[in-house]
Motif scaffolding. Structure first.
Motif, PDB file in Angstrom:
ATOM      1  N   ARG A 165       0.081   4.750   3.920  1.00 42.46           N
ATOM      2  CA  ARG A 165      -0.248   3.623   2.741  1.00 42.46           C
ATOM      3  C   ARG A 165      -1.478   4.105   2.097  1.00 42.46           C
ATOM      4  O   ARG A 165      -2.349   4.550   2.764  1.00 42.46           O
ATOM      5  CB  ARG A 165      -0.297   2.364   3.104  1.00 42.46           C
ATOM      6  CG  ARG A 165       0.537   1.748   4.312  1.00 42.46           C
ATOM      7  CD  ARG A 165       1.924   1.371   3.316  1.00 42.46           C
ATOM      8  NE  ARG A 165       2.779   0.765   3.679  1.00 42.46           N
ATOM      9  CZ  ARG A 165       3.887   1.347   4.523  1.00 42.46           C
ATOM     10  NH1 ARG A 165       3.996   2.548   4.461  1.00 42.46           N
ATOM     11  NH2 ARG A 165       4.866   0.447   4.956  1.00 42.46           N
ATOM     12  N   PRO A 166      -1.518   4.314   0.705  1.00 44.72           N
ATOM     13  CA  PRO A 166      -0.333   4.141  -0.137  1.00 44.72           C
ATOM     14  C   PRO A 166       0.634   5.096   0.037  1.00 44.72           C
ATOM     15  O   PRO A 166       0.339   6.265   0.552  1.00 44.72           O
ATOM     16  CB  PRO A 166      -0.842   4.012  -1.641  1.00 44.72           C
ATOM     17  CG  PRO A 166      -2.161   4.812  -1.494  1.00 44.72           C
ATOM     18  CD  PRO A 166      -2.610   4.397   0.042  1.00 44.72           C
ATOM     19  N   ALA A 167       1.849   4.876  -0.173  1.00 44.80           N
ATOM     20  CA  ALA A 167       2.871   5.857   0.171  1.00 44.80           C
ATOM     21  C   ALA A 167       3.040   6.895  -0.927  1.00 44.80           C
ATOM     22  O   ALA A 167       3.054   6.887  -2.089  1.00 44.80           O
ATOM     23  CB  ALA A 167       4.393   5.107   0.142  1.00 44.80           C
ATOM     24  N   ARG A 227       8.395   2.044  -4.138  1.00 45.77           N
ATOM     25  CA  ARG A 227       7.184   1.690  -3.305  1.00 45.77           C
ATOM     26  C   ARG A 227       7.292   0.294  -2.854  1.00 45.77           C
ATOM     27  O   ARG A 227       6.967  -0.081  -1.976  1.00 45.77           O
ATOM     28  CB  ARG A 227       5.968   2.183  -3.928  1.00 45.77           C
ATOM     29  CG  ARG A 227       5.686   3.540  -4.156  1.00 45.77           C
ATOM     30  CD  ARG A 227       4.411   3.802  -4.277  1.00 45.77           C
ATOM     31  NE  ARG A 227       3.735   5.318  -4.174  1.00 45.77           N
ATOM     32  CZ  ARG A 227       3.540   6.125  -5.258  1.00 45.77           C
ATOM     33  NH1 ARG A 227       3.934   5.557  -6.533  1.00 45.77           N
ATOM     34  NH2 ARG A 227       3.510   7.383  -5.127  1.00 45.77           N
ATOM     35  N   GLU A 240       7.281   6.997   3.836  1.00 45.69           N
ATOM     36  CA  GLU A 240       7.073   5.431   4.296  1.00 45.69           C
ATOM     37  C   GLU A 240       5.907   5.631   5.232  1.00 45.69           C
ATOM     38  O   GLU A 240       5.381   4.536   5.604  1.00 45.69           O
ATOM     39  CB  GLU A 240       8.418   5.205   4.937  1.00 45.69           C
ATOM     40  CG  GLU A 240       8.257   3.545   5.007  1.00 45.69           C
ATOM     41  CD  GLU A 240       9.722   3.136   5.266  1.00 45.69           C
ATOM     42  OE1 GLU A 240       9.995   1.973   4.525  1.00 45.69           O
ATOM     43  OE2 GLU A 240      10.316   3.465   5.849  1.00 45.69           O
TER      44      GLU A 240
END
Length: 167
Positions: free
Chosen positions: A137-139, A48, A134
């Protein structure tokens, strides 16, 4: 003198048997198809950290690939980092690799998660693969592993907490 030469010739003709513990130590241990807890937690944090960074190289839309192995003290470490074409199966990694992290820039499946190429990599290599998205968020992150002669995956939280296995 002749006795010594005969002794040396006998040793050369019939080598001494290797003790069992030495024989197992000399053969490389095959990596587990399911990652150890420390590898999973390392992948969750190290993978991350790479999310959002640009990929250099000839590929405009590349996935980021990190190879994970253990350093000389036994701790997980990133041994290689590279860009890899999207929608392409990963080749077999070096024998010292214990797990692979693949970071996708955008999701290719109807429901976000591992792609068919990711599942095929694990089926072919029997090596843990961590897939990180990707695009959010969060990944989000998934662990893909070879379990009971089938490829299965599960969600991995921010610091390595795991969900149930799915087919």
């Amino acid at each position: 003198m002749i006795a010594a030469l005969l002794f040396v010739a006998a040793l050369a003709a019939d080598p001494a048997p290797v003790p069992p513990e030495a024989a197992t130590a000399s053969t490389p241990k095959r990596p587990s198809p399911v990652a150890d807890t420390d590898l999973r937690e390392f992948a969750a944090i190290a993978g991350r950290k790479v999310v959002g960074r640009a990929v250099g190289g000839p590929y405009a839309n590349a996935d980021k690939v990190l190879l994970i192995a253990r350093d000389d003290k036994g701790y997980p470490a990133v041994t290689a980092s590279m860009g890899f074409p999207v929608r392409q199966s990963l080749p077999a990694p070096p024998a010292t690799t214990l797990a692979v992290i693949r970071i996708h820039q955008r999701y290719e499946t109807t429901i976000p998660g591992p792609t068919p190429d990711d599942l095929a990599f694990v089926a072919a290599n029997k090596l843990p693969l961590f897939v990180i998205g990707e695009w959010a968020r969060p990944a989000p992150m998934w662990e893909v592993a070879w379990i009971d002669d089938a490829v299965r995956y599960r969600a991995v939280g921010d610091v390595g907490e795991i969900g149930p296995w799915q087919d």
